[in-house]
Design a protein around this motif. Structure first.
Motif, PDB file in Angstrom:
ATOM      1  N   SER A   1     -81.495  21.001  15.599  1.00 36.58           N
ATOM      2  CA  SER A   1     -80.269  21.833  15.503  1.00 36.58           C
ATOM      3  C   SER A   1     -80.528  23.168  14.811  1.00 36.58           C
ATOM      4  CB  SER A   1     -79.152  21.094  14.751  1.00 36.58           C
ATOM      5  OG  SER A   1     -78.905  19.867  15.353  1.00 36.58           O
TER       6      SER A   1
ATOM      7  N   GLU B   1     -86.973  23.086  22.779  1.00 40.94           N
ATOM      8  CA  GLU B   1     -87.109  21.661  22.439  1.00 40.94           C
ATOM      9  C   GLU B   1     -87.092  21.443  20.922  1.00 40.94           C
ATOM     10  OE1 GLU B   1     -86.741  19.326  24.485  1.00 40.94           O
ATOM     11  OE2 GLU B   1     -87.799  19.645  26.386  1.00 40.94           O
TER      12      GLU B   1
ATOM     13  N   ALA C   1     -85.744  23.494  18.744  1.00 41.54           N
ATOM     14  CA  ALA C   1     -84.406  23.880  18.291  1.00 41.54           C
ATOM     15  C   ALA C   1     -83.404  22.747  18.523  1.00 41.54           C
ATOM     16  CB  ALA C   1     -83.961  25.145  19.027  1.00 41.54           C
ATOM     17  N   ILE C   2     -83.472  22.131  19.695  1.00 41.66           N
ATOM     18  CA  ILE C   2     -82.522  21.055  20.024  1.00 41.66           C
ATOM     19  C   ILE C   2     -82.732  19.861  19.097  1.00 41.66           C
ATOM     20  CG2 ILE C   2     -81.920  19.339  21.790  1.00 41.66           C
ATOM     21  CD1 ILE C   2     -82.648  21.572  23.885  1.00 41.66           C
TER      22      ILE C   2
END
Lengths: 386, 210
Positions: free
Chosen positions: B135, B129, B131-132
């Motif tokens: 990015s 989560e 990381a998303i």
């Protein structure tokens, strides 16, 4: 100055056997451990899965003559670690210079069922408690390092083991990965409609989902060559993890995350893609995962390298997968024998892959093992025969 | 072997309080349920990320801590996001949501497992989560220890930040189980930054416990 990291002992427990040799023997004959199980405890309808025979587990564990009651998962790990210690008596599990690295996604997940928890302390639901039980059993003085990173856990544990050795604090690292298959995991993947009705078909045109499995794999890593008791020397040359930063339950549509892990691994190992002889892929046999792998392999210039997936032999063993599959890959390297991908028939990914179809002889020096998992994570590790 | 690494920012959320770089920035009301407290933090800081509402408690906690943390520094601008690692540990893994998934399958006559719940039954989803949202594509690892383990964190960061692949790291501890929760996230860089706290066991212990 970093020294090489060697593999000093290995064990796999799966439906195909209780030693790594026994397991590899079955693979050479292309015998799968995935069967239809009609067991309402596991799922309300029949499910294709790789399950360890409980009677054999019970009788093998009885031989250890321990008074303490251990869960099914703990028994698997204890047996597996006992096996590597017996294999290589130079490994001193009681030493403070030996560290346990444990890989599991779900630990004692069967204890969430009230009937099972009755037999154990509430703490045993905690993965750190399981790790503590294992360390105590083997009288290892260090707090185990537990990795729980979905389906890359096993590969990541090997990478971490190497890194911990490179920090010079330890002489040997026992890396052990385990997961058991229960109604919890089956019902979850079934709710995703991710489970195939048949033995899964990695990379195949008609693949339609995963087969689940359970198992334990253990390997001992050391930077001290004098601790080896085997002539064929296998080295962990490098490894890396990454994240797609794309979706928590779906793989990247481009394969860029896996590509990053592969590129970083090859760079650390100092080995160009052209020198890779064999890839042990992740190959879960879902539509999207296998497609993603094909894209990453193409971008890494690895499309022509012989590749297999062992998921149609062991099922997806989650936290154990990366270790079990790495150990089988190491047997392939030692015996110069590539294993065919069970149930693969027709190419079914956009970028062609060189999928191995039957047991074949080939000289293997460099082997790349890859993994990908929920949470968008990817990992790769490179083994070299010296 | 290694030069010093530095804690360049941190965020701590526990007992209805949010602390950001040594300063208390939010306090929830007395006896507020954990889920409501996290929602109030989300709203107070005017976060706009509808996916938040789909997350389980553990990911919500990690998410709000990471949002506040990354607002106070510029690591996602300063470094290539392929070279930022996320290294987080906890104690109870994903047992909070595991218990919820178990409750959907225990009764054969009322069997309703849901992919929206099951997907969260892995603790590393919280790394996914973060990381998303940002990015961030570097190294990721989720470790499980009974308690926060500063000795390991110091040692592992010395290894990680010496690799050719990693420039900076989002690190810490996020745990949520049986109504108890704690998030302690921090950034580690090779240069001192504004906070200039050396990334040592002693300093981690002090920040974690104070």
């Amino acid at each position: 100055m970093k020294s090489d990291t060697y593999i000093a002992a290995m064990n796999v427990i799966s439906p195909l056997g209780f030693t790594s040799e026994e397991n590899f023997g079955q693979l050479k004959q292309m015998k799968t451990g995935v069967l239809v199980h009609d067991d309402p405890q596991l799922y309300f309808e029949p499910v294709c899965a790789a399950l360890i025979d409980s009677d054999r587990l019970r009788s093998e564990f009885k031989k250890l003559n321990t008074d303490i009651s251990y869960t099914r998962l703990e028994q698997l790990m204890i047996l597996s670690i006992e096996s590597v210690i017996k294999q290589n008596p130079k490994i001193d599990v009681k030493s403070e210079r030996t560290l346990l690295v444990i890989s599991t996604t779900k630990g004692n997940i069967d204890l969430l069922e009230p009937a099972n928890l009755k037999k154990f302390d509430k703490d045993r639901k905690m993965i750190w408690k399981t790790a503590d039980m294992i360390a105590t059993h083997f009288k290892n003085p260090n707090t185990p390092l537990v990795v729980s990173n979905a389906c890359i856990s096993g590969v990541l544990a090997i990478i971490l083991g190497k890194r911990m050795l490179d920090s010079s604090q330890y002489d040997s690292i026992i890396v052990s990965g385990v997961d058991i298959l229960t109604n919890f995991v089956v019902s979850g993947f079934e709710s995703f409609k991710a489970v195939s009705k048949e033995v899964c078909k990695p990379y195949d045109a008609s693949r339609d989902g995963i087969s689940l499995g359970e198992g334990c794999g253990t390997m001992v890593l050391t930077n001290d060559k004098s601790l080896l008791n085997d002539d064929s020397v296998i080295v962990v040359k490098g490894g890396s993890s990454s994240n797609d930063a794309n979706h928590i339950s779906g793989p990247s549509r481009t394969g860029d995350g896996l590509l990053l892990a592969i590129s970083n691994t090859l760079e650390e190992a100092g080995i160009p893609a052209s020198e890779i002889d064999y890839i042990s892929g992740h190959g879960t046999a879902t539509l999207f995962n296998d497609e993603m792998e094909s894209l990453a392999m193409a971008d890494a210039h690895l499309s022509d390298v012989p590749l297999n997936s062992l998921k149609s032999y062991f099922g997806h063993t989650l936290g154990a997968a990366g270790i079990i599959e790495s150990i089988m890959a190491i047997h392939s390297m030692k015996e110069n024998t590539l294993i065919g991908t069970y149930n693969y028939k027709e190419p079914g990914v956009t970028k062609p892959l060189n999928v191995i179809t039957k047991t074949t002889s080939a000289e293997i020096v460099n082997c790349l093992k890859t993994a990908a998992g929920f949470g968008g994570c990817n990992a790769a590790v490179l083994f070299q025969k010296q | 072997m290694s030069d010093m690494n530095y804690i360049t920012s941190y965020c701590k959320i526990e007992s209805g309080k949010v602390v950001l770089n040594n300063e208390e920035v939010f306090r929830g009301g007395e006896n507020v349920a954990e889920a409501d407290f996290m929602k109030s933090v989300y709203k107070h800081f005017k976060t706009d990320y509808p996916k938040f509402y789909k997350m389980d408690n553990l990911c919500k906690l990690a998410f709000i801590a990471s949002e506040l943390l990354l607002k106070t520094n510029n690591i996602t601008e300063k470094y290539n996001r392929d070279r930022i690692a996320i290294v987080i540990s906890n104690s109870a893994s994903s047992l909070d949501i595991d218990t919820e998934h178990q409750s959907t399958i225990s009764d054969k006559d009322n069997f309703f497992p849901s992919p929206a719940v099951f997907v969260y039954t892995l603790p590393n989803i919280l790394i996914g989560e973060i990381a998303i949202r940002n990015s961030i594509k570097g190294e990721n690892s989720l470790f499980i220890f009974e308690n926060f383990n500063p000795e390991f964190m110091e040692n592992y960061h010395n290894i990680l930040l010496n690799l050719k692949t990693t420039d900076a790291c989002i690190s810490g501890y996020v745990d949520f189980y049986e109504h108890k929760y704690k998030a302690f996230l921090y950034t580690v860089e090779k240069t001192p930054g504004v906070l200039a706290i050396e990334h040592t066991t002693e300093n981690l212990n002090q920040l974690f416990n104070k």
